[in-house]
Design a protein around this motif. Sequence first.
Motif, PDB file in Angstrom:
ATOM      1  N   TRP B 166      48.167   7.025  -8.540  1.00 30.65           N
ATOM      2  CA  TRP B 166      48.010   7.714  -7.263  1.00 30.65           C
ATOM      3  C   TRP B 166      46.535   7.737  -6.906  1.00 30.65           C
ATOM      4  O   TRP B 166      45.675   7.842  -7.775  1.00 30.65           O
ATOM      5  CB  TRP B 166      48.452   9.170  -7.359  1.00 30.65           C
ATOM      6  CG  TRP B 166      49.881   9.392  -7.663  1.00 30.65           C
ATOM      7  CD1 TRP B 166      50.914   9.370  -6.789  1.00 30.65           C
ATOM      8  CD2 TRP B 166      50.444   9.710  -8.933  1.00 30.65           C
ATOM      9  NE1 TRP B 166      52.080   9.647  -7.428  1.00 30.65           N
ATOM     10  CE2 TRP B 166      51.826   9.855  -8.741  1.00 30.65           C
ATOM     11  CE3 TRP B 166      49.916   9.878 -10.213  1.00 30.65           C
ATOM     12  CZ2 TRP B 166      52.695  10.165  -9.771  1.00 30.65           C
ATOM     13  CZ3 TRP B 166      50.759  10.183 -11.230  1.00 30.65           C
ATOM     14  CH2 TRP B 166      52.138  10.315 -11.028  1.00 30.65           C
ATOM     15  N   ILE B 167      46.247   7.678  -5.632  1.00 35.12           N
ATOM     16  CA  ILE B 167      44.908   8.017  -5.146  1.00 35.12           C
ATOM     17  C   ILE B 167      45.087   9.197  -4.212  1.00 35.12           C
ATOM     18  O   ILE B 167      45.864   9.141  -3.253  1.00 35.12           O
ATOM     19  CB  ILE B 167      44.232   6.854  -4.414  1.00 35.12           C
ATOM     20  CG1 ILE B 167      43.978   5.702  -5.391  1.00 35.12           C
ATOM     21  CG2 ILE B 167      42.923   7.295  -3.801  1.00 35.12           C
ATOM     22  CD1 ILE B 167      43.310   4.527  -4.742  1.00 35.12           C
ATOM     23  N   GLN B 254      43.592  25.666  -4.645  1.00 37.15           N
ATOM     24  CA  GLN B 254      44.398  24.474  -4.404  1.00 37.15           C
ATOM     25  C   GLN B 254      43.562  23.198  -4.515  1.00 37.15           C
ATOM     26  O   GLN B 254      44.082  22.138  -4.850  1.00 37.15           O
ATOM     27  CB  GLN B 254      45.048  24.579  -3.016  1.00 37.15           C
ATOM     28  CG  GLN B 254      45.879  23.392  -2.623  1.00 37.15           C
ATOM     29  CD  GLN B 254      47.145  23.238  -3.449  1.00 37.15           C
ATOM     30  OE1 GLN B 254      48.102  23.964  -3.301  1.00 37.15           O
ATOM     31  NE2 GLN B 254      47.123  22.292  -4.360  1.00 37.15           N
ATOM     32  N   CYS B 255      42.256  23.282  -4.249  1.00 39.30           N
ATOM     33  CA  CYS B 255      41.455  22.061  -4.277  1.00 39.30           C
ATOM     34  C   CYS B 255      41.046  21.676  -5.700  1.00 39.30           C
ATOM     35  O   CYS B 255      40.410  20.656  -5.894  1.00 39.30           O
ATOM     36  CB  CYS B 255      40.223  22.201  -3.394  1.00 39.30           C
ATOM     37  SG  CYS B 255      38.979  23.305  -4.029  1.00 39.30           S
ATOM     38  N   HIS B 256      41.403  22.488  -6.664  1.00 44.66           N
ATOM     39  CA  HIS B 256      41.108  22.109  -8.044  1.00 44.66           C
ATOM     40  C   HIS B 256      41.922  20.854  -8.390  1.00 44.66           C
ATOM     41  O   HIS B 256      43.098  20.764  -8.040  1.00 44.66           O
ATOM     42  CB  HIS B 256      41.483  23.248  -8.981  1.00 44.66           C
ATOM     43  CG  HIS B 256      40.953  23.067 -10.366  1.00 44.66           C
ATOM     44  ND1 HIS B 256      41.550  22.214 -11.265  1.00 44.66           N
ATOM     45  CD2 HIS B 256      39.888  23.594 -10.990  1.00 44.66           C
ATOM     46  CE1 HIS B 256      40.869  22.247 -12.385  1.00 44.66           C
ATOM     47  NE2 HIS B 256      39.859  23.083 -12.254  1.00 44.66           N
ATOM     48  N   PRO B 257      41.311  19.858  -9.060  1.00 44.31           N
ATOM     49  CA  PRO B 257      42.035  18.612  -9.315  1.00 44.31           C
ATOM     50  C   PRO B 257      43.395  18.805  -9.979  1.00 44.31           C
ATOM     51  O   PRO B 257      44.362  18.139  -9.631  1.00 44.31           O
ATOM     52  CB  PRO B 257      41.077  17.848 -10.223  1.00 44.31           C
ATOM     53  CG  PRO B 257      39.748  18.357  -9.883  1.00 44.31           C
ATOM     54  CD  PRO B 257      39.918  19.781  -9.489  1.00 44.31           C
ATOM     55  N   ARG B 258      43.480  19.746 -10.900  1.00 45.70           N
ATOM     56  CA  ARG B 258      44.756  19.948 -11.589  1.00 45.70           C
ATOM     57  C   ARG B 258      45.827  20.451 -10.622  1.00 45.70           C
ATOM     58  O   ARG B 258      46.978  20.042 -10.674  1.00 45.70           O
ATOM     59  CB  ARG B 258      44.581  20.959 -12.718  1.00 45.70           C
ATOM     60  CG  ARG B 258      43.533  20.575 -13.725  1.00 45.70           C
ATOM     61  CD  ARG B 258      43.560  21.547 -14.878  1.00 45.70           C
ATOM     62  NE  ARG B 258      44.740  21.328 -15.678  1.00 45.70           N
ATOM     63  CZ  ARG B 258      44.806  20.468 -16.660  1.00 45.70           C
ATOM     64  NH1 ARG B 258      43.743  19.757 -16.969  1.00 45.70           N
ATOM     65  NH2 ARG B 258      45.898  20.303 -17.338  1.00 45.70           N
ATOM     66  N   ARG B 267      54.341  16.734 -10.494  1.00 42.39           N
ATOM     67  CA  ARG B 267      54.497  16.697 -11.952  1.00 42.39           C
ATOM     68  C   ARG B 267      53.641  17.777 -12.590  1.00 42.39           C
ATOM     69  O   ARG B 267      52.596  18.142 -12.068  1.00 42.39           O
ATOM     70  CB  ARG B 267      54.041  15.349 -12.502  1.00 42.39           C
ATOM     71  CG  ARG B 267      54.861  14.224 -11.965  1.00 42.39           C
ATOM     72  CD  ARG B 267      54.546  12.977 -12.709  1.00 42.39           C
ATOM     73  NE  ARG B 267      55.249  11.848 -12.099  1.00 42.39           N
ATOM     74  CZ  ARG B 267      55.221  10.642 -12.589  1.00 42.39           C
ATOM     75  NH1 ARG B 267      54.530  10.380 -13.665  1.00 42.39           N
ATOM     76  NH2 ARG B 267      55.879   9.668 -11.986  1.00 42.39           N
ATOM     77  N   GLU B 268      54.114  18.256 -13.737  1.00 42.51           N
ATOM     78  CA  GLU B 268      53.313  19.211 -14.489  1.00 42.51           C
ATOM     79  C   GLU B 268      52.284  18.442 -15.313  1.00 42.51           C
ATOM     80  O   GLU B 268      52.572  17.366 -15.825  1.00 42.51           O
ATOM     81  CB  GLU B 268      54.201  20.027 -15.422  1.00 42.51           C
ATOM     82  CG  GLU B 268      55.151  20.952 -14.703  1.00 42.51           C
ATOM     83  CD  GLU B 268      54.437  22.089 -13.994  1.00 42.51           C
ATOM     84  OE1 GLU B 268      53.266  22.376 -14.342  1.00 42.51           O
ATOM     85  OE2 GLU B 268      55.026  22.686 -13.086  1.00 42.51           O
ATOM     86  N   LEU B 269      51.116  19.009 -15.417  1.00 43.98           N
ATOM     87  CA  LEU B 269      50.047  18.371 -16.167  1.00 43.98           C
ATOM     88  C   LEU B 269      49.778  19.220 -17.404  1.00 43.98           C
ATOM     89  O   LEU B 269      49.471  20.400 -17.285  1.00 43.98           O
ATOM     90  CB  LEU B 269      48.806  18.298 -15.287  1.00 43.98           C
ATOM     91  CG  LEU B 269      47.651  17.458 -15.745  1.00 43.98           C
ATOM     92  CD1 LEU B 269      48.060  16.011 -15.829  1.00 43.98           C
ATOM     93  CD2 LEU B 269      46.504  17.620 -14.782  1.00 43.98           C
ATOM     94  N   PRO B 270      49.921  18.654 -18.618  1.00 43.47           N
ATOM     95  CA  PRO B 270      49.608  19.451 -19.806  1.00 43.47           C
ATOM     96  C   PRO B 270      48.139  19.850 -19.791  1.00 43.47           C
ATOM     97  O   PRO B 270      47.298  19.113 -19.238  1.00 43.47           O
ATOM     98  CB  PRO B 270      49.899  18.492 -20.970  1.00 43.47           C
ATOM     99  CG  PRO B 270      50.670  17.374 -20.379  1.00 43.47           C
ATOM    100  CD  PRO B 270      50.335  17.298 -18.946  1.00 43.47           C
ATOM    101  N   PRO B 271      47.813  21.009 -20.385  1.00 39.17           N
ATOM    102  CA  PRO B 271      46.426  21.477 -20.323  1.00 39.17           C
ATOM    103  C   PRO B 271      45.434  20.499 -20.945  1.00 39.17           C
ATOM    104  O   PRO B 271      44.262  20.514 -20.605  1.00 39.17           O
ATOM    105  CB  PRO B 271      46.464  22.783 -21.109  1.00 39.17           C
ATOM    106  CG  PRO B 271      47.866  23.208 -21.096  1.00 39.17           C
ATOM    107  CD  PRO B 271      48.695  21.970 -21.008  1.00 39.17           C
ATOM    108  N   GLU B 277      43.602  10.995 -16.574  1.00 40.86           N
ATOM    109  CA  GLU B 277      44.385  10.431 -17.678  1.00 40.86           C
ATOM    110  C   GLU B 277      45.845  10.284 -17.294  1.00 40.86           C
ATOM    111  O   GLU B 277      46.547   9.422 -17.811  1.00 40.86           O
ATOM    112  CB  GLU B 277      44.259  11.320 -18.918  1.00 40.86           C
ATOM    113  CG  GLU B 277      42.913  11.223 -19.581  1.00 40.86           C
ATOM    114  CD  GLU B 277      42.672  12.345 -20.554  1.00 40.86           C
ATOM    115  OE1 GLU B 277      41.647  12.292 -21.240  1.00 40.86           O
ATOM    116  OE2 GLU B 277      43.485  13.273 -20.631  1.00 40.86           O
ATOM    117  N   ALA B 278      46.292  11.147 -16.387  1.00 39.19           N
ATOM    118  CA  ALA B 278      47.683  11.055 -15.943  1.00 39.19           C
ATOM    119  C   ALA B 278      47.862  10.022 -14.850  1.00 39.19           C
ATOM    120  O   ALA B 278      48.969   9.846 -14.358  1.00 39.19           O
ATOM    121  CB  ALA B 278      48.153  12.420 -15.448  1.00 39.19           C
ATOM    122  N   GLY B 279      46.787   9.363 -14.454  1.00 35.97           N
ATOM    123  CA  GLY B 279      46.916   8.273 -13.506  1.00 35.97           C
ATOM    124  C   GLY B 279      46.604   8.612 -12.068  1.00 35.97           C
ATOM    125  O   GLY B 279      46.956   7.854 -11.177  1.00 35.97           O
TER     126      GLY B 279
END
Lengths: 380, 456
Positions: B166-167, B254-258, B267-271, B277-279
């Motif tokens: 994704w971009i 909301q603007c935090h990358p995570r 998708r959920e992002l592990p801490p 790294e998730a693409g």
Amino acid sequence: MSTVQLPIERLVLERPPHLHSGLSPDHLSRALLMATALPVAAGLVLFGKAAAVVLFFAVLGACLGEGIVFFIAPKGTRRDMGHAVLIGVLLGLTLPVTITWHLPFLGGLVALCVGKGLLGGFGNYVWHPALVGRAMLQLLFGARLTPAWWPVLARDNLWSGSIRSLADTAPYRGYQWSRLPAWADAWALERPIDHLVGCYGAPLRDGGVSGTGWLEMFRDHLPPLRDTLWGTVGGGIGETCTIALVLSGLYLMYRGLLRWQSVAAALLTVAVLAAVLPIRLDGDLAWLPLFIAEGQFPAGVAWILFHLTGGSLLLSCLILSADPLTTPLTARGHVVFGIGVGVLTMAARYIGLTPGSSYWAILAMNTLVPLIDRRTRRRW
Amino acid sequence: MRLLRSKRLSGGVFFTATKVATIDVPIETLFTRDVLRVPLHARHNLSNSPDRSPETEMELLAGAGDRIEAGDPLAQPPSGAPAWARVFAPVSGIIGNRVTAGTARGAAAAVELMPSGDQADISPSRTGSAEPSPNGLIDQLAALGIGIDADRCATDTQSAAGRPEWIIVDGLESAPYATARTRTLIEHSGDLIDAARRLGGALGVSEVQFVVDRALGALVNTLRRHALGSRDDGGGQTRETTVTVVPIPNQHPQCHPRMLFRTVTGRELPPDRTPREAGAWIIGTCELLDIHRALVDGLPPVAQTLTVAGDAVQRLGNYRVPVGMSVEAILLRVGLCRDPARVVIGNALTGVAIRSADTIITPDVEGIYVASASAERDQTPGGCLRCGFCIDVCPVKIDPVGVFNAVELGHPSRVPSWVARACLHCGLCDYVCPARLPLMRAVRHCRAHAGGGQYA
């Protein structure tokens, strides 16, 4: 061009965050006090000067109690008169208008000294102080807190009339359509919920059967439902006016002090229990009163609505359970709290444990708040 | 039930009111005649990359006393060193000595640059290598000192080689007072859509997500129009790339990358994993404009757009300042109407309170917040009121007051380590706490105690 220089030596170098919303404990007390304004106004209009006297002495007692606690407490304790005023007003709202001045004064004193001061002060008490004060009054002067007749000023005498000149006319056709004798200022009315539960809703307790039929009761002995909306029915100073209470509750939700989950859980529980639990009809138990209708009149629905608006339930779950210190932390906890309040209220009404059932329900659920928190908090 | 649950951010705070003063003011360019101290390790991210130590000596391409034109390369990494970006001169002037300058992240190597003459604009007088390089667009950008990284500010061109899934272009900025990205978006919407399309095409991403504040309806419409237009007249390999405008509510953080990753991709992002790294590559609009200038005009990025706000500032607004300008010079130009009590570089909520106005602007600075003493709140903590506001507001659903109680009782080890790792350090729990408890500090303490990694 500006010539302002940076006062480098005076710069604040704290760790983040650098902003604060400006909320403080005083804001919370003030928001709760603001929320009581409408019920207080409704009480003053409906009950006149006598309500002002009760509220004034409740607040006076609470402030005196806060002063005493502050005098005795260790140094560094914050004196918070705003909170004391709030507790006094809340106590006054739960009381009938007919009591003499020394009862609310004593109640306020007890609420602050015992309910707040002895239980650890602001931030540590377990039970809602106003309800502790009320519970003490009810234990000591039970009969005076639950009179058989509750006065409401008649339409022409609102705000200015005296509640001492009472008129009792049966059958009562509702506030708007009944004619008051010329010599009287106020109606003597029954609390709808007391009458209702006393006649039909107490299969587990002895006696209390009235001779009137189900439909006759709604027609002749209970005020129309719109009276419970405007508050022109019997009840405590702040208990009766549903419109004022709902608006206050909405304000508290807007301020983030009251969670809708708690209110919804309590009201739904009471409604469901009232719809399901049996009533005593014509000598035997009738389950599912929701579906009992008399001709065109949906008596079962009226039964449920009177359970919601005819007693102290709305004041309890819209204003008294907005106190953050005596309620659970999370929304899930508030759901449990609300369900508990609903179940205990209905249990007290059906078993006939005590008048003012929802106040006792709140006190009981306050006790369980640490347990609820432990079970409902987030994974951490 | 799981499917019904929205991936939108729950909790958070809208800071719309703090942005009113600056969102309608056009970006203004600030010049200085004072000495710039150009940081030599530009666009790096120290906290996330311990292996790329700042001690790496950069090679100056010209000696002290030499004249340099704006846009000329000033320094370059030594051969064989990790891939630092080249540093370009923000203004024309005379090179001075190597110095150590204070930045928001600590002291850093810099080189003095004395501006000469009147600067008309911070636009380089000559262009860098604009011709397409054989290794594609990423190398072309890297030659101009632009690295694209998920954390918005690093120039790790090595890891940029991996293809993104994704971009996500970040046109939101939920932090209080910050409007630089939104302003850039308003003023250059067509260019930014074009750059997003090019970037997506070069990286083989078929759909570029362009995230904007849902409340800015006119801007959303403009962007959608541009996105449609750019799809129609696109040529070559870029034709398949579409730009999707994603309007979402703009509550902090909301603007935090995570958070962006979670909301946009669902998708959920592990801490432990970064969005990179998730693409997902997350690029702010200011950086995207730099990319556009580099691709179209061949100009290296030498200026930074930042929001200067706070109650002590006279002319609030967004300013484009050359990299290496000192905070003091900026504040002298924008004017102060009150005595400042707190000068914060970066996010007004969680930025760094600086010790000295000598601090220079590095390419990762997004704003300056200057508060007077009257804006200071009494931060003496009281007793917990059990209002639950911190739990409601937390964007990652941890229980800040529970952590605080555990730390107060001396049991920080009882806090599960994922709690401290999940925390974004957005500071909202402290922001809303009526009792002013240091909740975020408690979570940081747990993180340090658990050895969960270093923190800024």
